[in-house]
Write a protein that holds these residues in place. Structure first.
Motif, PDB file in Angstrom:
ATOM      1  N   ARG A 142       0.814  -1.210   0.000  1.00 29.99           N
ATOM      2  CA  ARG A 142       0.000   0.000   0.000  1.00 29.99           C
ATOM      3  C   ARG A 142       0.850   1.264   0.000  1.00 29.99           C
ATOM      4  NH1 ARG A 142      -3.456  -3.134   3.431  1.00 29.99           N
ATOM      5  NH2 ARG A 142      -2.337  -2.400   5.281  1.00 29.99           N
ATOM      6  N   ARG A 143       2.076   1.173   0.462  1.00 27.34           N
ATOM      7  CA  ARG A 143       2.938   2.349   0.567  1.00 27.34           C
ATOM      8  C   ARG A 143       3.830   2.549  -0.657  1.00 27.34           C
ATOM      9  NH1 ARG A 143       3.912  -0.111   5.851  1.00 27.34           N
ATOM     10  NH2 ARG A 143       2.642   0.915   7.443  1.00 27.34           N
ATOM     11  N   THR A 144       3.748   1.659  -1.610  1.00 25.98           N
ATOM     12  CA  THR A 144       4.645   1.770  -2.761  1.00 25.98           C
ATOM     13  C   THR A 144       4.235   2.915  -3.680  1.00 25.98           C
ATOM     14  OG1 THR A 144       3.331   0.173  -4.020  1.00 25.98           O
ATOM     15  CG2 THR A 144       5.222  -0.679  -2.773  1.00 25.98           C
ATOM     16  N   THR A 145       5.211   3.424  -4.394  1.00 23.67           N
ATOM     17  CA  THR A 145       4.989   4.481  -5.385  1.00 23.67           C
ATOM     18  C   THR A 145       5.045   3.878  -6.785  1.00 23.67           C
ATOM     19  OG1 THR A 145       7.347   4.976  -5.606  1.00 23.67           O
ATOM     20  CG2 THR A 145       6.135   6.119  -3.843  1.00 23.67           C
ATOM     21  N   THR A 146       4.737   4.696  -7.776  1.00 17.54           N
ATOM     22  CA  THR A 146       4.827   4.249  -9.163  1.00 17.54           C
ATOM     23  C   THR A 146       6.241   3.785  -9.491  1.00 17.54           C
ATOM     24  OG1 THR A 146       3.065   5.753  -9.860  1.00 17.54           O
ATOM     25  CG2 THR A 146       4.559   4.962 -11.571  1.00 17.54           C
ATOM     26  N   ILE A 175       7.583  11.903  -6.067  1.00 19.49           N
ATOM     27  CA  ILE A 175       7.745  12.161  -4.634  1.00 19.49           C
ATOM     28  C   ILE A 175       8.579  13.427  -4.410  1.00 19.49           C
ATOM     29  CG2 ILE A 175       8.803  11.297  -2.513  1.00 19.49           C
ATOM     30  CD1 ILE A 175       6.195   9.939  -3.146  1.00 19.49           C
ATOM     31  N   ILE A 176       9.657  13.583  -5.174  1.00 18.23           N
ATOM     32  CA  ILE A 176      10.507  14.769  -5.033  1.00 18.23           C
ATOM     33  C   ILE A 176       9.696  16.031  -5.310  1.00 18.23           C
ATOM     34  CG2 ILE A 176      12.525  15.964  -5.971  1.00 18.23           C
ATOM     35  CD1 ILE A 176      13.682  13.151  -6.589  1.00 18.23           C
ATOM     36  N   ASP A 177       8.858  15.982  -6.352  1.00 18.17           N
ATOM     37  CA  ASP A 177       8.018  17.126  -6.693  1.00 18.17           C
ATOM     38  C   ASP A 177       7.071  17.477  -5.540  1.00 18.17           C
ATOM     39  OD1 ASP A 177       6.919  18.885  -9.029  1.00 18.17           O
ATOM     40  OD2 ASP A 177       5.146  17.946  -8.159  1.00 18.17           O
ATOM     41  N   ARG A 178       6.455  16.473  -4.953  1.00 22.66           N
ATOM     42  CA  ARG A 178       5.502  16.715  -3.864  1.00 22.66           C
ATOM     43  C   ARG A 178       6.202  17.267  -2.619  1.00 22.66           C
ATOM     44  NH1 ARG A 178       1.575  11.338  -4.022  1.00 22.66           N
ATOM     45  NH2 ARG A 178       1.035  11.458  -6.234  1.00 22.66           N
ATOM     46  N   ILE A 179       7.375  16.746  -2.308  1.00 26.50           N
ATOM     47  CA  ILE A 179       8.105  17.229  -1.137  1.00 26.50           C
ATOM     48  C   ILE A 179       8.547  18.677  -1.345  1.00 26.50           C
ATOM     49  CG2 ILE A 179      10.243  16.966   0.190  1.00 26.50           C
ATOM     50  CD1 ILE A 179       9.940  13.963  -0.067  1.00 26.50           C
ATOM     51  N   CYS A 180       9.070  18.980  -2.532  1.00 33.36           N
ATOM     52  CA  CYS A 180       9.492  20.355  -2.819  1.00 33.36           C
ATOM     53  C   CYS A 180       8.307  21.315  -2.720  1.00 33.36           C
ATOM     54  CB  CYS A 180      10.124  20.429  -4.205  1.00 33.36           C
ATOM     55  SG  CYS A 180      11.750  19.663  -4.320  1.00 33.36           S
ATOM     56  N   ASP A 181       7.147  20.889  -3.209  1.00 30.80           N
ATOM     57  CA  ASP A 181       5.961  21.727  -3.126  1.00 30.80           C
ATOM     58  C   ASP A 181       5.544  21.939  -1.683  1.00 30.80           C
ATOM     59  OD1 ASP A 181       3.580  23.031  -4.504  1.00 30.80           O
ATOM     60  OD2 ASP A 181       2.573  21.531  -3.262  1.00 30.80           O
ATOM     61  N   ALA A 182       5.596  20.863  -0.879  1.00 34.87           N
ATOM     62  CA  ALA A 182       5.210  20.973   0.533  1.00 34.87           C
ATOM     63  C   ALA A 182       6.111  21.945   1.283  1.00 34.87           C
ATOM     64  CB  ALA A 182       5.252  19.592   1.189  1.00 34.87           C
ATOM     65  N   LEU A 183       7.391  21.963   0.930  1.00 34.70           N
ATOM     66  CA  LEU A 183       8.344  22.821   1.627  1.00 34.70           C
ATOM     67  C   LEU A 183       8.153  24.300   1.293  1.00 34.70           C
ATOM     68  CD1 LEU A 183      11.579  20.652   1.312  1.00 34.70           C
ATOM     69  CD2 LEU A 183      10.186  21.005   3.351  1.00 34.70           C
ATOM     70  N   THR A 184       7.419  24.596   0.245  1.00 31.99           N
ATOM     71  CA  THR A 184       7.167  26.004  -0.105  1.00 31.99           C
ATOM     72  C   THR A 184       5.912  26.564   0.570  1.00 31.99           C
ATOM     73  OG1 THR A 184       5.816  25.473  -2.054  1.00 31.99           O
ATOM     74  CG2 THR A 184       8.211  25.611  -2.373  1.00 31.99           C
ATOM     75  N   VAL A 226       5.534   8.955   4.837  1.00 35.98           N
ATOM     76  CA  VAL A 226       5.598   7.928   3.800  1.00 35.98           C
ATOM     77  C   VAL A 226       6.331   8.462   2.575  1.00 35.98           C
ATOM     78  CG1 VAL A 226       4.252   6.489   2.230  1.00 35.98           C
ATOM     79  CG2 VAL A 226       3.529   6.751   4.608  1.00 35.98           C
ATOM     80  N   GLN A 227       6.037   9.721   2.186  1.00 33.95           N
ATOM     81  CA  GLN A 227       6.726  10.307   1.048  1.00 33.95           C
ATOM     82  C   GLN A 227       8.221  10.463   1.327  1.00 33.95           C
ATOM     83  OE1 GLN A 227       4.849  13.923  -0.190  1.00 33.95           O
ATOM     84  NE2 GLN A 227       2.948  12.923  -0.806  1.00 33.95           N
ATOM     85  N   PHE A 228       8.552  10.909   2.526  1.00 30.57           N
ATOM     86  CA  PHE A 228       9.966  11.043   2.876  1.00 30.57           C
ATOM     87  C   PHE A 228      10.659   9.684   2.845  1.00 30.57           C
ATOM     88  CE2 PHE A 228      13.442  11.160   5.988  1.00 30.57           C
ATOM     89  CZ  PHE A 228      14.192  12.205   5.458  1.00 30.57           C
ATOM     90  N   HIS A 229       9.993   8.666   3.350  1.00 28.75           N
ATOM     91  CA  HIS A 229      10.534   7.305   3.361  1.00 28.75           C
ATOM     92  C   HIS A 229      10.840   6.830   1.935  1.00 28.75           C
ATOM     93  CE1 HIS A 229      10.872   3.012   4.403  1.00 28.75           C
ATOM     94  NE2 HIS A 229      10.018   2.778   3.434  1.00 28.75           N
ATOM     95  N   ASN A 230       9.964   7.172   0.995  1.00 33.58           N
ATOM     96  CA  ASN A 230      10.119   6.701  -0.382  1.00 33.58           C
ATOM     97  C   ASN A 230      10.941   7.626  -1.267  1.00 33.58           C
ATOM     98  OD1 ASN A 230       8.631   4.279  -0.186  1.00 33.58           O
ATOM     99  ND2 ASN A 230       6.699   5.390  -0.378  1.00 33.58           N
ATOM    100  N   SER A 231      11.400   8.759  -0.735  1.00 34.63           N
ATOM    101  CA  SER A 231      12.113   9.731  -1.565  1.00 34.63           C
ATOM    102  C   SER A 231      13.570   9.363  -1.794  1.00 34.63           C
ATOM    103  CB  SER A 231      12.037  11.121  -0.923  1.00 34.63           C
ATOM    104  OG  SER A 231      12.806  11.160   0.282  1.00 34.63           O
ATOM    105  N   VAL A 232      14.136   8.512  -0.968  1.00 36.64           N
ATOM    106  CA  VAL A 232      15.556   8.181  -1.089  1.00 36.64           C
ATOM    107  C   VAL A 232      15.798   7.358  -2.349  1.00 36.64           C
ATOM    108  CG1 VAL A 232      16.051   8.338   1.361  1.00 36.64           C
ATOM    109  CG2 VAL A 232      15.246   6.182   0.415  1.00 36.64           C
ATOM    110  N   HIS A 233      16.994   7.472  -2.903  1.00 36.66           N
ATOM    111  CA  HIS A 233      17.290   6.867  -4.199  1.00 36.66           C
ATOM    112  C   HIS A 233      17.256   5.345  -4.156  1.00 36.66           C
ATOM    113  CE1 HIS A 233      18.629   7.522  -8.318  1.00 36.66           C
ATOM    114  NE2 HIS A 233      19.457   6.507  -8.183  1.00 36.66           N
ATOM    115  N   ASN A 234      17.487   4.761  -2.999  1.00 38.89           N
ATOM    116  CA  ASN A 234      17.516   3.302  -2.912  1.00 38.89           C
ATOM    117  C   ASN A 234      16.201   2.708  -2.399  1.00 38.89           C
ATOM    118  OD1 ASN A 234      17.732   4.160  -0.268  1.00 38.89           O
ATOM    119  ND2 ASN A 234      19.306   2.655   0.300  1.00 38.89           N
ATOM    120  N   ALA A 235      15.097   3.476  -2.464  1.00 35.72           N
ATOM    121  CA  ALA A 235      13.812   2.945  -2.001  1.00 35.72           C
ATOM    122  C   ALA A 235      13.384   1.695  -2.773  1.00 35.72           C
ATOM    123  CB  ALA A 235      12.736   4.023  -2.075  1.00 35.72           C
TER     124      ALA A 235
END
Length: 259
Positions: free
Chosen positions: A51-55, A89-98, A107-116
């Motif tokens: 359930r936590r996986t991304t595209t 995920i990177i796009d969503r995190i960058c948007d959230a930070l603005t 969950v997004q932070f968990h999946n943002s790393v390159h080795n997810a």
């Protein structure tokens, strides 16, 4: 580099559902019909993790699963190669930070790393073997091939290489124009019992091979992971041949293929 065996291939891209059904398209005996891509759920993951996986994770693990159907996944070493990682995920995190009150989803932070994807593959296969995550911009396929082949040559056994990239979102599309999702997996190993034999040599600057089919060439140019398509075309033709891929630092990777 010594000759290395290629035992199996996984593939997913627009109009390319898997390597077996895409053989005719890659060999030039059937057209590439449509640009739809269906990325299925990861069957190997437990329900909570699924359930936590991304595209991006689903894309990478789908081709990894296809390439390892007949192997022992629990001990297989792996290399996961992506030019840009999880752009969504990177796009969503960058948007959230603005935002006035920046809040990043755990969950997004968990999946943002390159080795997810590599981590999810280890979980899915209950595999404690080493997994490496690499990136080489538009030469990521060659970087991953060199890493995986060197690992196999030095330590023997089989090594799974998975290359993948997803489309850039609106924030990044102007600076990183990736337009289609694409992934390929290669299971490398000893020459004995392999379907193909590969001889790889890292050389100086050279022009990378283009795809024979115009439709596949357009796909090759639209995604760094799709730079593997000339190699896949040669594999599908079933004859001996030679392919050149762009390698990091302005160099080239020369690959001799023998059935």
């Amino acid at each position: 580099m010594n000759t290395i065996g290629l035992h199996a291939v996984g593939l997913l891209g627009p109009g390319l559902d898997d390597f077996e059904t895409a053989r005719a398209i890659l060999a030039g005996t059937a057209p590439l019909a449509g640009d739809a891509i269906n990325i299925p759920p990861v069957r190997l993951l437990p329900a909570n993790e699924r359930r936590r996986t991304t595209t991006t994770i689903r894309l990478a693990l789908k081709v990894a699963e296809e390439a390892t159907t007949d192997s022992d996944r629990s001990q297989l070493r792996s290399v996961f190669a992506s030019s840009s990682g999880d752009m969504d995920i990177i796009d969503r995190i960058c948007d959230a930070l603005t935002q006035p009150e920046p809040v990043v989803s755990p969950v997004q932070f968990h999946n943002s790393v390159h080795n997810a994807p590599a981590g999810n593959w280890s979980i899915a296969t209950r595999n404690p073997a080493p997994a490496t995550a690499v990136s080489g911009y538009n030469a990521t396929v060659a970087a991953g091939l060199l890493e995986a082949a060197t690992l196999q040559q030095c330590e023997g056994g089989e090594v799974l290489l998975t290359c993948y990239d997803v489309p850039s979102m609106e924030t990044f599309i102007r600076v990183r124009p990736i337009h289609h999702a694409f992934a390929v997996a290669l299971r490398l190993g000893p020459v004995e019992g392999a379907t193909w034999r590969l001889q790889m040599d890292l050389k100086g600057p050279a022009t990378a091979d283009r795809c024979v089919a115009d439709e596949l060439e357009a796909l090759r140019e639209s995604n760094p992971a799709a730079r593997a398509l000339p190699l896949l075309e040669q594999l599908a033709r079933g004859t001996a041949g030679h392919v050149t891929l762009d390698a990091p630092l302005g160099r080239s990777l020369s690959i001799r293929i023998e059935p």
